[in-house]
Design a protein around this motif. Structure first.
Motif, PDB file in Angstrom:
ATOM      1  N   LEU A 104       0.760  -1.260   0.024  1.00 41.00           N
ATOM      2  CA  LEU A 104       0.001  -0.048   0.007  1.00 41.00           C
ATOM      3  C   LEU A 104       0.811   1.319   0.236  1.00 41.00           C
ATOM      4  CD1 LEU A 104      -2.597  -0.919   2.634  1.00 41.00           C
ATOM      5  CD2 LEU A 104      -2.859  -0.791  -0.042  1.00 41.00           C
ATOM      6  N   GLY A 105       2.188   1.034   0.014  1.00 39.96           N
ATOM      7  CA  GLY A 105       2.945   2.296  -0.043  1.00 39.96           C
ATOM      8  C   GLY A 105       3.356   2.800   1.290  1.00 39.96           C
ATOM      9  N   GLY A 106       3.011   1.947   2.419  1.00 40.90           N
ATOM     10  CA  GLY A 106       3.322   2.344   3.828  1.00 40.90           C
ATOM     11  C   GLY A 106       4.758   1.798   4.405  1.00 40.90           C
ATOM     12  N   ARG A 107       4.729   1.892   5.465  1.00 39.87           N
ATOM     13  CA  ARG A 107       5.967   1.464   5.945  1.00 39.87           C
ATOM     14  C   ARG A 107       5.527   0.653   7.453  1.00 39.87           C
ATOM     15  NH1 ARG A 107       8.945   4.679   8.773  1.00 39.87           N
ATOM     16  NH2 ARG A 107      10.881   3.898   7.998  1.00 39.87           N
ATOM     17  N   ALA A 108       6.341  -0.467   7.348  1.00 38.50           N
ATOM     18  CA  ALA A 108       6.281  -1.364   8.609  1.00 38.50           C
ATOM     19  C   ALA A 108       7.285  -1.199   9.693  1.00 38.50           C
ATOM     20  CB  ALA A 108       6.229  -2.584   8.056  1.00 38.50           C
ATOM     21  N   VAL A 109       7.048  -0.803  10.839  1.00 38.31           N
ATOM     22  CA  VAL A 109       8.026  -0.591  11.875  1.00 38.31           C
ATOM     23  C   VAL A 109       7.809  -1.676  13.045  1.00 38.31           C
ATOM     24  CG1 VAL A 109       9.071   1.074  13.276  1.00 38.31           C
ATOM     25  CG2 VAL A 109       8.023   1.853  11.229  1.00 38.31           C
ATOM     26  N   VAL A 110       9.091  -2.228  13.425  1.00 39.02           N
ATOM     27  CA  VAL A 110       8.970  -3.147  14.592  1.00 39.02           C
ATOM     28  C   VAL A 110       9.444  -2.338  15.878  1.00 39.02           C
ATOM     29  CG1 VAL A 110       9.833  -5.151  15.468  1.00 39.02           C
ATOM     30  CG2 VAL A 110       9.390  -5.319  13.045  1.00 39.02           C
ATOM     31  N   VAL A 111       8.456  -2.358  16.726  1.00 37.19           N
ATOM     32  CA  VAL A 111       8.751  -1.738  18.028  1.00 37.19           C
ATOM     33  C   VAL A 111       8.668  -2.741  19.079  1.00 37.19           C
ATOM     34  CG1 VAL A 111       8.127   0.168  19.684  1.00 37.19           C
ATOM     35  CG2 VAL A 111       7.866   0.380  16.991  1.00 37.19           C
ATOM     36  N   THR A 112       9.688  -3.120  19.798  1.00 35.81           N
ATOM     37  CA  THR A 112       9.589  -4.110  20.914  1.00 35.81           C
ATOM     38  C   THR A 112      10.303  -4.019  22.186  1.00 35.81           C
ATOM     39  OG1 THR A 112      10.081  -6.669  20.901  1.00 35.81           O
ATOM     40  CG2 THR A 112      11.693  -5.366  19.518  1.00 35.81           C
ATOM     41  N   ALA A 113      10.145  -4.788  23.087  1.00 35.34           N
ATOM     42  CA  ALA A 113      10.787  -4.831  24.443  1.00 35.34           C
ATOM     43  C   ALA A 113      12.063  -5.732  24.192  1.00 35.34           C
ATOM     44  CB  ALA A 113       9.866  -5.224  25.575  1.00 35.34           C
ATOM     45  N   LYS A 114      12.126  -6.293  23.237  1.00 30.11           N
ATOM     46  CA  LYS A 114      13.379  -7.273  23.135  1.00 30.11           C
ATOM     47  C   LYS A 114      14.583  -6.545  22.861  1.00 30.11           C
ATOM     48  CE  LYS A 114      13.827 -11.836  21.168  1.00 30.11           C
ATOM     49  NZ  LYS A 114      12.998 -12.792  22.111  1.00 30.11           N
ATOM     50  N   TRP A 204      -7.900  -6.573   6.748  1.00 29.01           N
ATOM     51  CA  TRP A 204      -8.287  -5.791   7.526  1.00 29.01           C
ATOM     52  C   TRP A 204      -7.688  -4.492   7.027  1.00 29.01           C
ATOM     53  CZ3 TRP A 204      -5.528  -2.164  10.460  1.00 29.01           C
ATOM     54  CH2 TRP A 204      -6.293  -1.238  11.183  1.00 29.01           C
ATOM     55  N   LEU A 205      -6.151  -4.497   6.911  1.00 31.99           N
ATOM     56  CA  LEU A 205      -5.689  -3.316   6.480  1.00 31.99           C
ATOM     57  C   LEU A 205      -6.033  -2.837   5.094  1.00 31.99           C
ATOM     58  CD1 LEU A 205      -3.126  -1.498   7.028  1.00 31.99           C
ATOM     59  CD2 LEU A 205      -1.671  -2.814   5.413  1.00 31.99           C
ATOM     60  N   ARG A 206      -6.474  -3.724   4.143  1.00 30.56           N
ATOM     61  CA  ARG A 206      -7.009  -3.025   2.978  1.00 30.56           C
ATOM     62  C   ARG A 206      -8.303  -2.399   3.219  1.00 30.56           C
ATOM     63  NH1 ARG A 206      -4.779  -7.913   0.895  1.00 30.56           N
ATOM     64  NH2 ARG A 206      -6.707  -8.873   1.182  1.00 30.56           N
ATOM     65  N   ASP A 207      -9.131  -2.649   3.957  1.00 28.37           N
ATOM     66  CA  ASP A 207     -10.406  -1.877   4.431  1.00 28.37           C
ATOM     67  C   ASP A 207     -10.063  -0.844   5.135  1.00 28.37           C
ATOM     68  OD1 ASP A 207     -11.806  -3.822   3.257  1.00 28.37           O
ATOM     69  OD2 ASP A 207     -12.419  -4.997   5.112  1.00 28.37           O
ATOM     70  N   TYR A 208      -9.086  -0.860   6.118  1.00 29.66           N
ATOM     71  CA  TYR A 208      -8.714   0.439   6.881  1.00 29.66           C
ATOM     72  C   TYR A 208      -7.982   1.587   5.963  1.00 29.66           C
ATOM     73  CZ  TYR A 208      -5.628   3.509   9.745  1.00 29.66           C
ATOM     74  OH  TYR A 208      -5.059   4.454  10.436  1.00 29.66           O
ATOM     75  N   ALA A 209      -7.272   1.128   4.949  1.00 24.38           N
ATOM     76  CA  ALA A 209      -6.560   2.236   4.124  1.00 24.38           C
ATOM     77  C   ALA A 209      -7.428   2.375   3.118  1.00 24.38           C
ATOM     78  CB  ALA A 209      -5.453   1.241   3.449  1.00 24.38           C
ATOM     79  N   GLY A 210      -8.558   1.745   2.824  1.00 22.38           N
ATOM     80  CA  GLY A 210      -9.474   2.464   1.943  1.00 22.38           C
ATOM     81  C   GLY A 210     -10.583   3.243   2.392  1.00 22.38           C
ATOM     82  N   GLY A 211     -10.766   3.259   3.965  1.00 23.84           N
ATOM     83  CA  GLY A 211     -11.802   3.967   4.551  1.00 23.84           C
ATOM     84  C   GLY A 211     -11.185   5.189   5.108  1.00 23.84           C
ATOM     85  N   ALA A 212     -12.081   5.822   6.060  1.00 24.74           N
ATOM     86  CA  ALA A 212     -11.620   6.925   6.632  1.00 24.74           C
ATOM     87  C   ALA A 212     -10.412   6.847   7.703  1.00 24.74           C
ATOM     88  CB  ALA A 212     -12.845   7.362   7.597  1.00 24.74           C
ATOM     89  N   GLY A 213      -9.996   5.604   7.942  1.00 25.41           N
ATOM     90  CA  GLY A 213      -8.863   5.460   8.782  1.00 25.41           C
ATOM     91  C   GLY A 213      -7.482   5.957   8.035  1.00 25.41           C
TER      92      GLY A 213
END
Length: 215
Positions: A104-114, A204-213
Motif C-alpha cells: 500500500l506504499g506504507g512503512r512497517a516498523v517493529v517496536v519491541t521490548a526485546k 483488515w488493512l486494505r479495508d482500513y486504508a480504503g476508508g476513513a482510517g
C-alpha cells in the motif's frame, strides 16, 4: 491539461515482535534453559513462557537476586543468538502482513521490548522485511518510537501493546496469539481484535486504508 494529484502514502504500521510477528516461545524456552544450566538457578520455564511480553530484566528479577541480575542478563543475551533464533518460526500471516503494508506504499516498523540485536536476528532469519526496528521499549514507552515514526496503527498481542498504541495516539490492533485472549484484549481497550491473528491483518488493512482510517 488535467493535473493528477500525487498518490497518498500508505499507512505506517508498528508491529510488536514476540508472539505477534515471531513465535519466539521455542527460542525463549531454549535460552532460559541454557541460562538455568549455566547459573545453576531454578527457573520455571513454563511459567516464563506463559507471560512473554514484559522486559527481560523484569522477568529475570523473579529468579535472581538484585546483585546477580546484571550477570544473568548478560549471560542470557549472549546465549540467545545460539539458542533462540533458529527454533523460532514466524507467526502465521507475519510475512504477508508486513508485505501488505508495503504493497500500500506504507512503512512497517517493529517496536519491541526485546533486545534490538536479537530482534534483528529474528527478522533476518525469517526474511521479515521491516523498514525499521526499535528495541528495548515496553508498554507506554513504545509510544516514543511510534510517535517518532508517525505510526497510525500498532499491532500487538499484549495489553501493554494496547497501552503503548493509545499513548502514541495510534489505533490499537490486537492479536490473541500471546498470553491474552480476545476478551482480555478488548477489556484492555483494544480498538480492533483480529480473532484469526495476523492471518486476518492484510484484509483488515486494505479495508482500513480504503476508508476513513487512512485519511
Amino acid at each position: 491539461m488535467t493535473l493528477r494529484s500525487a498518490p497518498r502514502p500508505g499507512p505506517t504500521v508498528g508491529f510488536d515482535l514476540d508472539l505477534t510477528l515471531v513465535d519466539s516461545r521455542p527460542g525463549i524456552r531454549a535460552a532460559y534453559t541454557a541460562l538455568a544450566a549455566t547459573t545453576g538457578t531454578y527457573i520455571d520455564v513454563d511459567l516464563v513462557i506463559s507471560r512473554i511480553g514484559p522486559p527481560l530484566l523484569e522477568e529475570l528479577g523473579n529468579w535472581f537476586p538484585r546483585e546477580e541480575l546484571a550477570k544473568a542478563h548478560a549471560i542470557y543475551l549472549d546465549a540467545y543468538p545460539r539458542h533462540g533464533i533458529t527454533p523460532s518460526p514466524a507467526m502465521p500471516g507475519a510475512l504477508e502482513s508486513v508485505a501488505a503494508v508495503r504493497a500500500l506504499g506504507g512503512r512497517a516498523v517493529v517496536v519491541t521490548a526485546k533486545n534490538p540485536r536479537n530482534a534483528r536476528l529474528h527478522l533476518e532469519h525469517l526474511g521479515i522485511a521491516a523498514d525499521d526496528l526499535i528495541g528495548d521499549l515496553w508498554a507506554e514507552r513504545k509510544a516514543v518510537a511510534l510517535r517518532a515514526h508517525g505510526a497510525q496503527v500498532y499491532v500487538g498481542d499484549h495489553v501493554g501493546d494496547v497501552r503503548g498504541a493509545h499513548e502514541a495516539g495510534a489505533l490499537a490492533v490486537a492479536v490473541p496469539t500471546g498470553p491474552y485472549d480476545a476478551a482480555a484484549l478488548r477489556a484492555a481497550g483494544a480498538d480492533v481484535v483480529l480473532e484469526g491473528g495476523l492471518a486476518d491483518f492484510p484484509a483488515w488493512l486494505r479495508d482500513y486504508a480504503g476508508g476513513a482510517g487512512a485519511a
